[in-house]
Scaffold this motif. Structure first.
Motif, PDB file in Angstrom:
ATOM      1  N   LEU A  17       7.602  33.805 -30.404  1.00  0.00           N
ATOM      2  CA  LEU A  17       6.786  35.353 -29.677  1.00  0.00           C
ATOM      3  C   LEU A  17       4.860  34.859 -29.194  1.00  0.00           C
ATOM      4  CD1 LEU A  17       7.373  37.777 -32.256  1.00  0.00           C
ATOM      5  CD2 LEU A  17       8.637  36.813 -30.529  1.00  0.00           C
ATOM      6  N   TRP A  18       4.936  34.179 -28.718  1.00  0.00           N
ATOM      7  CA  TRP A  18       3.789  33.293 -27.710  1.00  0.00           C
ATOM      8  C   TRP A  18       3.155  31.490 -28.584  1.00  0.00           C
ATOM      9  CZ3 TRP A  18       1.739  36.910 -32.618  1.00  0.00           C
ATOM     10  CH2 TRP A  18       1.869  36.287 -33.053  1.00  0.00           C
ATOM     11  N   GLY A  19       2.634  31.363 -26.704  1.00  0.00           N
ATOM     12  CA  GLY A  19       2.401  30.461 -26.560  1.00  0.00           C
ATOM     13  C   GLY A  19       0.968  29.710 -27.601  1.00  0.00           C
ATOM     14  N   SER A  44       7.648  38.226 -21.023  1.00  0.00           N
ATOM     15  CA  SER A  44       9.491  38.322 -20.806  1.00  0.00           C
ATOM     16  C   SER A  44      10.326  38.191 -22.326  1.00  0.00           C
ATOM     17  CB  SER A  44       9.204  37.359 -19.676  1.00  0.00           C
ATOM     18  OG  SER A  44      11.008  37.694 -19.165  1.00  0.00           O
ATOM     19  N   PHE A  45       9.863  36.796 -22.941  1.00  0.00           N
ATOM     20  CA  PHE A  45      10.418  37.011 -24.097  1.00  0.00           C
ATOM     21  C   PHE A  45      10.327  38.263 -25.123  1.00  0.00           C
ATOM     22  CE2 PHE A  45      11.999  34.950 -28.777  1.00  0.00           C
ATOM     23  CZ  PHE A  45      13.159  35.295 -28.678  1.00  0.00           C
ATOM     24  N   MET A  80       0.211  41.765 -25.644  1.00  0.00           N
ATOM     25  CA  MET A  80       1.055  41.424 -26.437  1.00  0.00           C
ATOM     26  C   MET A  80       2.043  43.091 -26.211  1.00  0.00           C
ATOM     27  SD  MET A  80       1.386  39.225 -28.958  1.00  0.00           S
ATOM     28  CE  MET A  80       2.875  39.891 -30.157  1.00  0.00           C
ATOM     29  N   LEU A  81       2.917  43.032 -25.971  1.00  0.00           N
ATOM     30  CA  LEU A  81       3.915  43.918 -26.007  1.00  0.00           C
ATOM     31  C   LEU A  81       4.936  44.278 -27.346  1.00  0.00           C
ATOM     32  CD1 LEU A  81       6.046  42.236 -22.934  1.00  0.00           C
ATOM     33  CD2 LEU A  81       4.204  44.370 -22.539  1.00  0.00           C
ATOM     34  N   LEU A  82       5.295  43.875 -27.918  1.00  0.00           N
ATOM     35  CA  LEU A  82       5.255  44.165 -29.465  1.00  0.00           C
ATOM     36  C   LEU A  82       4.388  44.659 -29.971  1.00  0.00           C
ATOM     37  CD1 LEU A  82       8.094  40.548 -30.289  1.00  0.00           C
ATOM     38  CD2 LEU A  82       8.663  43.634 -30.248  1.00  0.00           C
ATOM     39  N   ARG A  83       4.543  45.397 -31.386  1.00  0.00           N
ATOM     40  CA  ARG A  83       3.054  45.716 -32.809  1.00  0.00           C
ATOM     41  C   ARG A  83       3.949  45.525 -33.440  1.00  0.00           C
ATOM     42  NH1 ARG A  83      -0.924  44.579 -29.707  1.00  0.00           N
ATOM     43  NH2 ARG A  83      -1.296  45.696 -27.783  1.00  0.00           N
ATOM     44  N   PHE A  84       2.746  45.253 -34.645  1.00  0.00           N
ATOM     45  CA  PHE A  84       3.504  45.244 -35.743  1.00  0.00           C
ATOM     46  C   PHE A  84       4.496  46.389 -36.419  1.00  0.00           C
ATOM     47  CE2 PHE A  84       2.256  45.366 -40.642  1.00  0.00           C
ATOM     48  CZ  PHE A  84       2.800  44.254 -40.966  1.00  0.00           C
ATOM     49  N   GLU A  85       4.369  47.297 -35.975  1.00  0.00           N
ATOM     50  CA  GLU A  85       5.527  48.546 -36.053  1.00  0.00           C
ATOM     51  C   GLU A  85       6.870  48.217 -35.836  1.00  0.00           C
ATOM     52  OE1 GLU A  85       2.818  49.733 -33.825  1.00  0.00           O
ATOM     53  OE2 GLU A  85       2.130  49.146 -35.756  1.00  0.00           O
ATOM     54  N   ASP A  86       6.896  47.400 -35.296  1.00  0.00           N
ATOM     55  CA  ASP A  86       8.577  47.095 -34.230  1.00  0.00           C
ATOM     56  C   ASP A  86       9.610  46.147 -35.532  1.00  0.00           C
ATOM     57  OD1 ASP A  86       8.429  48.276 -31.867  1.00  0.00           O
ATOM     58  OD2 ASP A  86       6.894  46.739 -31.108  1.00  0.00           O
ATOM     59  N   PHE A  87       8.509  45.559 -36.273  1.00  0.00           N
ATOM     60  CA  PHE A  87       9.409  44.874 -37.359  1.00  0.00           C
ATOM     61  C   PHE A  87       9.149  45.119 -38.521  1.00  0.00           C
ATOM     62  CE2 PHE A  87       6.596  41.993 -34.518  1.00  0.00           C
ATOM     63  CZ  PHE A  87       7.995  41.482 -34.087  1.00  0.00           C
ATOM     64  N   SER A  88      10.718  45.690 -38.893  1.00  0.00           N
ATOM     65  CA  SER A  88      11.283  46.216 -40.552  1.00  0.00           C
ATOM     66  C   SER A  88      10.921  45.199 -41.285  1.00  0.00           C
ATOM     67  CB  SER A  88      12.326  46.313 -40.541  1.00  0.00           C
ATOM     68  OG  SER A  88      12.761  46.965 -38.952  1.00  0.00           O
ATOM     69  N   VAL A  89      10.856  44.250 -41.142  1.00  0.00           N
ATOM     70  CA  VAL A  89      10.508  43.419 -42.663  1.00  0.00           C
ATOM     71  C   VAL A  89       9.093  41.894 -41.604  1.00  0.00           C
ATOM     72  CG1 VAL A  89      11.012  41.129 -43.895  1.00  0.00           C
ATOM     73  CG2 VAL A  89      12.163  43.471 -43.579  1.00  0.00           C
ATOM     74  N   PHE A  90       8.324  42.353 -42.167  1.00  0.00           N
ATOM     75  CA  PHE A  90       6.850  40.899 -41.848  1.00  0.00           C
ATOM     76  C   PHE A  90       6.579  39.829 -43.304  1.00  0.00           C
ATOM     77  CE2 PHE A  90       3.290  39.625 -40.122  1.00  0.00           C
ATOM     78  CZ  PHE A  90       3.678  38.660 -38.582  1.00  0.00           C
ATOM     79  N   ALA A 145      10.912  30.007 -21.026  1.00  0.00           N
ATOM     80  CA  ALA A 145      11.601  30.441 -19.655  1.00  0.00           C
ATOM     81  C   ALA A 145      13.262  30.953 -20.222  1.00  0.00           C
ATOM     82  CB  ALA A 145      11.299  29.850 -18.946  1.00  0.00           C
ATOM     83  N   ASP A 146      13.541  30.281 -20.338  1.00  0.00           N
ATOM     84  CA  ASP A 146      15.370  30.015 -21.391  1.00  0.00           C
ATOM     85  C   ASP A 146      14.982  31.254 -22.183  1.00  0.00           C
ATOM     86  OD1 ASP A 146      15.636  28.913 -18.795  1.00  0.00           O
ATOM     87  OD2 ASP A 146      14.945  26.355 -19.929  1.00  0.00           O
ATOM     88  N   TYR A 147      14.516  31.580 -23.069  1.00  0.00           N
ATOM     89  CA  TYR A 147      14.647  31.754 -24.341  1.00  0.00           C
ATOM     90  C   TYR A 147      15.939  33.425 -24.716  1.00  0.00           C
ATOM     91  CZ  TYR A 147      10.681  29.046 -27.015  1.00  0.00           C
ATOM     92  OH  TYR A 147      10.054  27.727 -27.416  1.00  0.00           O
ATOM     93  N   ALA A 148      14.919  33.846 -23.726  1.00  0.00           N
ATOM     94  CA  ALA A 148      16.392  35.382 -23.784  1.00  0.00           C
ATOM     95  C   ALA A 148      17.546  35.022 -22.770  1.00  0.00           C
ATOM     96  CB  ALA A 148      15.454  36.583 -23.046  1.00  0.00           C
ATOM     97  N   LEU A 149      17.784  34.091 -22.629  1.00  0.00           N
ATOM     98  CA  LEU A 149      19.616  33.635 -21.842  1.00  0.00           C
ATOM     99  C   LEU A 149      19.608  32.366 -22.882  1.00  0.00           C
ATOM    100  CD1 LEU A 149      20.438  33.518 -19.481  1.00  0.00           C
ATOM    101  CD2 LEU A 149      20.061  30.879 -18.903  1.00  0.00           C
TER     102      LEU A 149
END
Length: 196
Positions: A17-19, A44-45, A80-90, A145-149
């Motif tokens: 999710l990050w480098g 982007s991912f 960060m675009l994703l936030r902790f609340e976006d995950f149902s299980v962490f 760069a190819d992760y989403a694809l």
């Protein structure tokens, strides 16, 4: 059509999710800088993953990390675009990912065959394939760069129709998990009901 529905995307964190490694770089040092080509690719991912969530895909994390350091980037790094609340299980601990993926299945109360596993580490992917062949393990390419694809080409979340319930799935599973935690916390049933 075959009844094989994947519901949950289980993600690693470091170099997925990050480098970089958050334990080494810190929450502000990880690579999610939109002014850097590598950071932009990770963002982007993340954007693609948020799109999946909006379509009703449940998001989960299993990471070999200390919980607090794994959680911190989602709360303090403004890029960060994703936030902790976006995950149902962490789940961030030092247990095996094979055990933790079972835990995700139990916490969400869904079949382990409903899970899609995405981890940049080929050794971790092989362990999941060996112990849980029913989990769809994505062969993650070396270039972020190819992760989403790579994920998109598998079509793991292409449902025939999308209901309002599907779109609210993350909130539903988070609420269920919170109710479970409360039920363990209270010995008196009336106190539990009041807490709800």
């Amino acid at each position: 059509l075959k009844g094989m529905v994947r519901k949950c995307l289980v993600l690693d964190l470091d170099n997925t999710l990050w480098g970089g490694v958050v334990a080494d770089e810190g929450a502000q040092g990880i690579q999610v800088d939109p002014n850097n080509a590598v950071g932009e690719a990770y963002l982007s991912f993340q954007k693609y993953i948020l799109g999946l969530k909006k379509r009703g895909v449940i998001l989960a994390v299993i990471s070999k990390n200390d919980f607090e350091s794994a959680k911190e980037p989602f709360e303090v790094n403004e890029n960060m675009l994703l936030r902790f609340e976006d995950f149902s299980v962490f789940i961030a601990n030092w247990e095996s990912k094979a055990e933790n993926i079972e835990l995700v299945s139990r916490k969400l109360n869904i079949g382990i065959d409903s899970l899609v596993f995405f981890d940049d580490n080929p050794a971790e992917r092989e362990i999941i394939k060996m112990y849980h062949p029913e989990v769809l393990v994505v062969d993650v390419p070396p270039n972020v760069a190819d992760y989403a694809l790579a994920l998109e080409q598998l079509h793991p979340f292409e449902w025939l129709n999308l209901t309002e319930e599907d779109l609210k799935r993350t909130d539903t599973y988070k609420s269920n998990h919170q109710r479970e935690e409360l039920s363990v916390k209270y010995k008196n049933y009336q106190d539990y009901l009041n807490a709800l």
